[in-house]
Motif scaffolding. Sequence first.
Motif, PDB file in Angstrom:
ATOM      1  N   THR A 227       5.506   3.870   1.742  1.00 14.39           N
ATOM      2  CA  THR A 227       4.745   2.654   1.485  1.00 14.39           C
ATOM      3  C   THR A 227       4.641   1.800   2.750  1.00 14.39           C
ATOM      4  O   THR A 227       5.386   1.984   3.711  1.00 14.39           O
ATOM      5  CB  THR A 227       5.395   1.819   0.368  1.00 14.39           C
ATOM      6  OG1 THR A 227       6.733   1.457   0.759  1.00 14.39           O
ATOM      7  CG2 THR A 227       5.444   2.604  -0.940  1.00 14.39           C
ATOM      8  N   THR A 228       3.739   0.848   2.718  1.00 11.97           N
ATOM      9  CA  THR A 228       3.582  -0.080   3.840  1.00 11.97           C
ATOM     10  C   THR A 228       4.674  -1.152   3.775  1.00 11.97           C
ATOM     11  O   THR A 228       5.158  -1.488   2.693  1.00 11.97           O
ATOM     12  CB  THR A 228       2.202  -0.753   3.788  1.00 11.97           C
ATOM     13  OG1 THR A 228       2.037  -1.412   2.519  1.00 11.97           O
ATOM     14  CG2 THR A 228       1.097   0.272   3.977  1.00 11.97           C
ATOM     15  N   PRO A 229       5.070  -1.703   4.902  1.00 12.35           N
ATOM     16  CA  PRO A 229       6.160  -2.687   4.915  1.00 12.35           C
ATOM     17  C   PRO A 229       5.707  -4.091   4.510  1.00 12.35           C
ATOM     18  O   PRO A 229       4.509  -4.379   4.426  1.00 12.35           O
ATOM     19  CB  PRO A 229       6.612  -2.666   6.383  1.00 12.35           C
ATOM     20  CG  PRO A 229       5.366  -2.317   7.140  1.00 12.35           C
ATOM     21  CD  PRO A 229       4.601  -1.365   6.260  1.00 12.35           C
ATOM     22  N   ASP A 230       6.684  -4.949   4.238  1.00 13.27           N
ATOM     23  CA  ASP A 230       6.474  -6.385   4.022  1.00 13.27           C
ATOM     24  C   ASP A 230       5.653  -6.714   2.785  1.00 13.27           C
ATOM     25  O   ASP A 230       5.092  -7.818   2.667  1.00 13.27           O
ATOM     26  CB  ASP A 230       5.803  -7.034   5.240  1.00 13.27           C
ATOM     27  CG  ASP A 230       6.601  -6.812   6.522  1.00 13.27           C
ATOM     28  OD1 ASP A 230       7.846  -6.830   6.439  1.00 13.27           O
ATOM     29  OD2 ASP A 230       5.980  -6.603   7.583  1.00 13.27           O
ATOM     30  N   GLY A 231       5.565  -5.787   1.840  1.00 17.99           N
ATOM     31  CA  GLY A 231       4.893  -6.089   0.584  1.00 17.99           C
ATOM     32  C   GLY A 231       3.394  -6.271   0.687  1.00 17.99           C
ATOM     33  O   GLY A 231       2.767  -6.835  -0.216  1.00 17.99           O
ATOM     34  N   ARG A 232       2.778  -5.831   1.762  1.00 17.56           N
ATOM     35  CA  ARG A 232       1.335  -5.956   1.954  1.00 17.56           C
ATOM     36  C   ARG A 232       0.781  -4.666   2.541  1.00 17.56           C
ATOM     37  O   ARG A 232       1.517  -3.868   3.107  1.00 17.56           O
ATOM     38  CB  ARG A 232       0.986  -7.116   2.900  1.00 17.56           C
ATOM     39  CG  ARG A 232       1.255  -8.498   2.354  1.00 17.56           C
ATOM     40  CD  ARG A 232       0.794  -9.561   3.349  1.00 17.56           C
ATOM     41  NE  ARG A 232      -0.612  -9.406   3.691  1.00 17.56           N
ATOM     42  CZ  ARG A 232      -1.613  -9.903   2.955  1.00 17.56           C
ATOM     43  NH1 ARG A 232      -1.346 -10.571   1.848  1.00 17.56           N
ATOM     44  NH2 ARG A 232      -2.874  -9.725   3.323  1.00 17.56           N
ATOM     45  N   ASN A 233      -0.525  -4.495   2.386  1.00 20.86           N
ATOM     46  CA  ASN A 233      -1.195  -3.392   3.056  1.00 20.86           C
ATOM     47  C   ASN A 233      -1.342  -3.731   4.539  1.00 20.86           C
ATOM     48  O   ASN A 233      -1.074  -4.860   4.944  1.00 20.86           O
ATOM     49  CB  ASN A 233      -2.575  -3.159   2.428  1.00 20.86           C
ATOM     50  CG  ASN A 233      -2.983  -1.688   2.457  1.00 20.86           C
ATOM     51  OD1 ASN A 233      -2.709  -0.978   3.420  1.00 20.86           O
ATOM     52  ND2 ASN A 233      -3.644  -1.240   1.402  1.00 20.86           N
ATOM     53  N   ILE A 234      -1.756  -2.775   5.315  1.00 22.51           N
ATOM     54  CA  ILE A 234      -1.896  -2.974   6.763  1.00 22.51           C
ATOM     55  C   ILE A 234      -3.369  -3.075   7.129  1.00 22.51           C
ATOM     56  O   ILE A 234      -4.189  -2.253   6.690  1.00 22.51           O
ATOM     57  CB  ILE A 234      -1.248  -1.807   7.528  1.00 22.51           C
ATOM     58  CG1 ILE A 234       0.267  -1.780   7.272  1.00 22.51           C
ATOM     59  CG2 ILE A 234      -1.526  -1.913   9.015  1.00 22.51           C
ATOM     60  CD1 ILE A 234       0.966  -0.587   7.902  1.00 22.51           C
ATOM     61  N   ASP A 235      -3.702  -4.093   7.908  1.00 18.58           N
ATOM     62  CA  ASP A 235      -5.054  -4.248   8.429  1.00 18.58           C
ATOM     63  C   ASP A 235      -5.223  -3.260   9.585  1.00 18.58           C
ATOM     64  O   ASP A 235      -4.561  -3.383  10.616  1.00 18.58           O
ATOM     65  CB  ASP A 235      -5.273  -5.682   8.911  1.00 18.58           C
ATOM     66  CG  ASP A 235      -6.713  -5.941   9.336  1.00 18.58           C
ATOM     67  OD1 ASP A 235      -7.343  -5.034   9.898  1.00 18.58           O
ATOM     68  OD2 ASP A 235      -7.202  -7.069   9.112  1.00 18.58           O
ATOM     69  N   LEU A 236      -6.093  -2.285   9.414  1.00 21.29           N
ATOM     70  CA  LEU A 236      -6.258  -1.240  10.418  1.00 21.29           C
ATOM     71  C   LEU A 236      -6.746  -1.803  11.747  1.00 21.29           C
ATOM     72  O   LEU A 236      -6.351  -1.322  12.809  1.00 21.29           O
ATOM     73  CB  LEU A 236      -7.232  -0.184   9.905  1.00 21.29           C
ATOM     74  CG  LEU A 236      -7.418   1.061  10.785  1.00 21.29           C
ATOM     75  CD1 LEU A 236      -6.094   1.789  10.974  1.00 21.29           C
ATOM     76  CD2 LEU A 236      -8.457   1.998  10.168  1.00 21.29           C
ATOM     77  N   SER A 237      -7.587  -2.812  11.685  1.00 21.58           N
ATOM     78  CA  SER A 237      -8.082  -3.429  12.918  1.00 21.58           C
ATOM     79  C   SER A 237      -6.939  -4.009  13.737  1.00 21.58           C
ATOM     80  O   SER A 237      -6.840  -3.790  14.947  1.00 21.58           O
ATOM     81  CB  SER A 237      -9.099  -4.535  12.590  1.00 21.58           C
ATOM     82  OG  SER A 237     -10.229  -4.007  11.960  1.00 21.58           O
ATOM     83  N   ALA A 238      -6.068  -4.763  13.053  1.00 28.74           N
ATOM     84  CA  ALA A 238      -4.924  -5.349  13.745  1.00 28.74           C
ATOM     85  C   ALA A 238      -3.967  -4.270  14.215  1.00 28.74           C
ATOM     86  O   ALA A 238      -3.402  -4.353  15.312  1.00 28.74           O
ATOM     87  CB  ALA A 238      -4.214  -6.334  12.825  1.00 28.74           C
ATOM     88  N   GLY A 239      -3.769  -3.238  13.393  1.00 26.54           N
ATOM     89  CA  GLY A 239      -2.859  -2.164  13.772  1.00 26.54           C
ATOM     90  C   GLY A 239      -3.312  -1.417  15.016  1.00 26.54           C
ATOM     91  O   GLY A 239      -2.486  -0.956  15.808  1.00 26.54           O
TER      92      GLY A 239
ATOM     93  N   GLY B 144       0.823  -1.203   0.000  1.00 24.61           N
ATOM     94  CA  GLY B 144       0.000   0.000   0.000  1.00 24.61           C
ATOM     95  C   GLY B 144       0.855   1.249   0.000  1.00 24.61           C
ATOM     96  O   GLY B 144       1.940   1.279   0.584  1.00 24.61           O
ATOM     97  N   SER B 145       0.382   2.272  -0.653  1.00 22.06           N
ATOM     98  CA  SER B 145       1.106   3.542  -0.704  1.00 22.06           C
ATOM     99  C   SER B 145       0.398   4.562   0.181  1.00 22.06           C
ATOM    100  O   SER B 145      -0.696   5.028  -0.145  1.00 22.06           O
ATOM    101  CB  SER B 145       1.195   4.062  -2.138  1.00 22.06           C
ATOM    102  OG  SER B 145       1.725   5.381  -2.160  1.00 22.06           O
ATOM    103  N   ILE B 146       1.016   4.898   1.289  1.00 26.38           N
ATOM    104  CA  ILE B 146       0.437   5.897   2.182  1.00 26.38           C
ATOM    105  C   ILE B 146       0.544   7.293   1.557  1.00 26.38           C
ATOM    106  O   ILE B 146      -0.393   8.089   1.608  1.00 26.38           O
ATOM    107  CB  ILE B 146       1.140   5.856   3.545  1.00 26.38           C
ATOM    108  CG1 ILE B 146       0.915   4.488   4.201  1.00 26.38           C
ATOM    109  CG2 ILE B 146       0.632   6.973   4.461  1.00 26.38           C
ATOM    110  CD1 ILE B 146       1.660   4.290   5.500  1.00 26.38           C
ATOM    111  N   SER B 147       1.693   7.575   0.945  1.00 27.82           N
ATOM    112  CA  SER B 147       1.852   8.868   0.279  1.00 27.82           C
ATOM    113  C   SER B 147       0.870   9.004  -0.880  1.00 27.82           C
ATOM    114  O   SER B 147       0.287  10.069  -1.100  1.00 27.82           O
ATOM    115  CB  SER B 147       3.287   9.037  -0.219  1.00 27.82           C
ATOM    116  OG  SER B 147       3.648   7.989  -1.110  1.00 27.82           O
ATOM    117  N   GLY B 148       0.680   7.919  -1.623  1.00 24.86           N
ATOM    118  CA  GLY B 148      -0.285   7.949  -2.720  1.00 24.86           C
ATOM    119  C   GLY B 148      -1.693   8.172  -2.227  1.00 24.86           C
ATOM    120  O   GLY B 148      -2.481   8.899  -2.845  1.00 24.86           O
TER     121      GLY B 148
END
Length: 364
Positions: free
Chosen positions: A157-169, A89-93
């Motif tokens: 960008t988000t780490p580990d080649g995946r987007n981040i699950d907001l619930s888990a975060g 995922g791209s946070i800046s984008g």
Amino acid sequence: MDLSPITDTLGDLPTAALMGLLVGIFFGVAAERSAFCLRAATVEFAHGRLGPRMAVWLLAFSSAVIWVQAARLQGYIDTDAARMMSVTGSISGAIIGGLIFGAGMILARGCPGRLLVLAATGNLRSILSGLLFAVTAQMTLHGWLSGVRTQLAQLWTTPDGRNIDLSAGLGLPEWGALLVGALCAALALFLAWRNRISAGILIFGAGVGVTVAIGYFLTYSLSQVAFDPVSVTSVTFTGPSANTLMAMLVPFEGWSFDVGLVPGVFIGSFLAAWVAGVLRFQSFESAAQTRRAMVGAVMMGFGGMLAGGCSIGNGVSGTSVMALTAWIALFSMWIGGMITDRLVDQRREEGRDQPSPRSFKLHL
């Protein structure tokens, strides 16, 4: 859900396209009848009101979250397998693209999904804006603007080649996202009661969110039995609009859920408007309105592709699977839209309310 008989007859990818067509038809009917639109809700909020448009948008949003998360808890959907979650995922984008997209939807007077719905009812303004949106999205994906998009997207960008699950975060429990959806639904129903929205509008507004869940359920079910790779996805318009445009311009390269979605929405919206008797041609009222719509459409095409989705792809489908960048993009779209409404439309309205120098003298 066993889709093997259908895939054995049609093939994996044609089945995905058929699913996109059916989901699109349902979405088109629900969106046309409920007048679902993020831009309209944003304008209401920017004017300090929580009116009917805000209630409908919030109901669709909460409905998608509730149904998707309930299906996840029951094991019918694996949200981690969703296309938005399975890629970086791209946070800046999401921030930059969301702000640009939000400004564009105010100028164009509609988000891409709403433009497609209106185009099916005979709105010529939406047809032009929708085509410019699709062309710009394709240019941003593979054309002249792709380099700029890549550079901006890679800033954060988000780490580990995946987007981040907001619930888990956020450390929420398994049912935390479902609770968020339920609270939003309660607020939506309260606003609907306060604004005296009819039961029919409420049903269709909730139907927009249900359609998103159906899309995820069908594509996930297909991915479990298909030999060909099938993306787990749902309703979105940035990528599908670009893909549909290319499917009409170049030799056909293959079926997908995206290719069926856009025609389906057009068909569903047309049928809903036809039954309701609201089909009518509408055009631009002035050259200034034309320029404004064209600029807005281009901004949405670039901003939506940079943000990883449009107001529906991020704001409803992406948020329902709790993708971090989708929530950031949605928030940025709201901010960009409200700022633009304040700087462009509200300032113009304030200028009209001011007396002209001549009328001022007459009052002295």
